[in-house]
Design an enzyme around this catalytic site. Structure first.
Site, mmCIF file in Angstrom:
data_model
loop_
_atom_site.group_PDB
_atom_site.id
_atom_site.type_symbol
_atom_site.label_atom_id
_atom_site.label_comp_id
_atom_site.label_asym_id
_atom_site.label_seq_id
_atom_site.Cartn_x
_atom_site.Cartn_y
_atom_site.Cartn_z
ATOM 1 N N GLU A 7 20.564 -54.278 -31.257
ATOM 2 C CA GLU A 7 19.869 -55.037 -30.224
ATOM 3 C C GLU A 7 20.461 -56.439 -30.053
ATOM 4 O O GLU A 7 20.352 -57.053 -28.995
ATOM 5 C CB GLU A 7 18.372 -55.119 -30.591
ATOM 6 C CG GLU A 7 17.461 -55.239 -29.379
ATOM 7 C CD GLU A 7 15.990 -54.989 -29.692
ATOM 8 O OE1 GLU A 7 15.684 -54.160 -30.570
ATOM 9 O OE2 GLU A 7 15.149 -55.622 -29.055
ATOM 10 N N HIS B 112 27.033 -34.903 -48.089
ATOM 11 C CA HIS B 112 27.002 -33.480 -47.748
ATOM 12 C C HIS B 112 26.610 -33.277 -46.293
ATOM 13 O O HIS B 112 26.144 -32.220 -45.900
ATOM 14 C CB HIS B 112 26.013 -32.748 -48.660
ATOM 15 C CG HIS B 112 26.351 -32.937 -50.099
ATOM 16 N ND1 HIS B 112 27.133 -32.048 -50.794
ATOM 17 C CD2 HIS B 112 26.060 -33.949 -50.962
ATOM 18 C CE1 HIS B 112 27.288 -32.489 -52.040
ATOM 19 N NE2 HIS B 112 26.655 -33.635 -52.162
ATOM 20 N N LYS C 229 10.668 -51.961 -20.879
ATOM 21 C CA LYS C 229 9.233 -52.241 -21.041
ATOM 22 C C LYS C 229 8.574 -52.451 -19.674
ATOM 23 O O LYS C 229 7.481 -51.958 -19.409
ATOM 24 C CB LYS C 229 9.025 -53.506 -21.891
ATOM 25 C CG LYS C 229 9.272 -53.337 -23.378
ATOM 26 C CD LYS C 229 8.896 -54.629 -24.106
ATOM 27 C CE LYS C 229 9.254 -54.604 -25.573
ATOM 28 N NZ LYS C 229 8.926 -55.825 -26.289
#
Ligand code: PA5
Length: 427
Positions: free
Chosen positions: A274, A295, A402
């Site tokens: 961000e 793995h 937003k």
């Protein structure tokens, strides 16, 4: 901070050498000066808050002793740091080991909120609602749901609520209702705010030694104010990542070899993404967990596109250890020796494959050292922003999302659905 594995042009044609540092010496100095100047101008509140008085939280710590559960409601920078510190110090199964339970409400996923409400006795829960803007949809929504339920079960609901905000609807509600309130400073960005009331208020109620945490941050602050890059780990690590980025390392993998630092990795992921992902540039942060992701993702890191730089985090002393008995090469070794050997093996193997890697070594993981670690990364991000010549402290793209969400909600019809009924006795 050990960066010997990348400082050798003879090993890597794409590696980093002292010459790279010399070539951008002026740029590094300018980045340093700009951060220090912004701090002087009071623009970087995160560098100041670590010197604030923390005594105000001790009363809250006492107060919280009457509650069985803590619920923290927040999003992004208003909650990730708290999670990182809580889990980093206490461990991933602390709720199962301890009487006081801690839950984090960090999504608008109805199943998550429902299940937490179904587990806890709300009357015996201290609820933290944390939002700088006071208007973040997920935070406000979860808070309004919980507040309403509290009002439905007790007249004394005000005792159960603590609000941390700077402005907005959440602050208005806190003022109107007279909830316990801590102000989040205006000049501290969300993802840089864990050492303010955002983190300290809930953490002191979770049996975290906030004094040691802040001491760690202050100790790191001393180092990060050093102009000499070889004595300043944040400036050094930012510069390494900057040089690597300019050599095509567009992905920064953080790989702690201890589960307790997984949430720290999520905090770092937000901070790096961000803060520096803007204006068409940025280095994608990825969190991997050793040894298990050996793995999983390691094949790609070793053998895929040569576009990554990896940072290992090794904690030398674990809280507990176990001995492995009677078997081949594992015989009489401990799990800690195994995981440390796995980290070393991966490091050597990556180095042989010419993948740039650095490591951060921590003796023991506790409040003091995690305080140092978090502050190191905050400063590193500030320096990286200046090196990349971007503003590391805004997030226009997040804000954009937003605003659109809000508009969509305003336009859509009110929901007709019935609320799910809890199956437990408490709600
Ligand atoms: O770093 C940031 O600014 C963001 O991640 C915010 O912390 C996040 O969006 C939550 O915002 P607020 O604290 O206003 O609820």
């Amino acid at each position: 901070l050990n960066y010997t594995n990348i400082m050798d042009e003879i090993i890597y044609e794409e590696g980093i050498s002292l010459l790279d540092f010399v070539n951008i010496k002026e740029k590094i100095n300018t980045a340093y000066d700009k951060v220090m100047q912004k701090c002087k101008n009071d623009e970087l509140g995160f560098m100041k808050i670590i010197y604030d008085d923390i005594l105000i939280y001790y009363e809250l710590k006492e107060y919280s002793k009457d509650f069985d559960n803590i619920v923290v409601i927040g999003m992004g920078g208003s909650i990730l740091g708290t999670q990182a510190i809580y889990e980093g110090v206490k461990g991933i199964h602390y709720n199962d080991l301890n009487d006081k339970k801690v839950y984090f409400l960090d999504n608008s996923d109805p199943e998550k909120t429902f299940e937490i409400l179904n587990i806890i006795n709300l009357k015996k829960t201290l609820v933290f609602a944390i939002s700088k803007s006071g208007n973040t949809a997920e935070t406000l929504a979860n808070f309004l749901i919980i507040e309403e339920k509290l009002k439905g079960i007790t007249k004394d609901y005000k005792k159960n609520i603590v609000v941390v905000a700077n402005t907005g609807e959440l602050k208005n509600i806190a003022d109107r209702e007279g909830y316990k309130f801590y102000r989040m400073p205006e000049n501290v960005g969300g993802r840089f705010s864990v050492f303010s009331a955002v983190g300290l208020a809930p953490l002191c109620c979770m049996d975290i030694d906030i004094e040691a945490l802040i001491e760690g941050a202050k100790e790191m602050d001393k180092l990060c104010r050093n102009k000499d890059i070889f004595k300043n780990p944040a400036l050094m690590n930012a510069t390494i990542h900057y040089i690597a980025y300019n050599k095509g390392k567009t992905i920064s993998v953080l790989m702690p070899y201890i589960e307790r630092l997984h949430k720290f990795g999520l905090w770092y992921r937000q901070l790096w993404a961000e803060s520096i992902g803007k204006n068409g540039i940025g280095q994608t942060p990825v969190i991997s967990l050793g040894a298990k992701d050996q793995h999983s993702q390691l094949q790609l890191y070793m053998d895929g596109l040569k576009n990554i730089i990896i940072t290992f985090i090794t904690v030398h002393k674990f809280k507990y250890d176990l001995k492995i008995r009677s078997s081949n090469y594992l015989n009489n070794r401990t799990l800690s020796t195994l995981i440390h050997s796995e980290q070393k093996g991966t490091e050597i193997s990556l180095t042989n494959n010419k993948i740039p890697n650095i490591s951060i070594n921590i003796d023991e993981l506790n409040e003091y050292t995690i305080g140092k670690l978090i502050y190191l990364y905050e400063m590193q991000t500030a320096f990286m922003g200046e090196l990349l010549e971007i503003n590391a402290f805004n997030q226009p793209a997040v804000e954009g999302g937003k605003i659109i969400t809000r508009k969509l909600l305003e336009e859509c019809p009110v929901d007709e659905i019935k609320e799910s009924k809890p199956t437990k006795k408490y709600c």
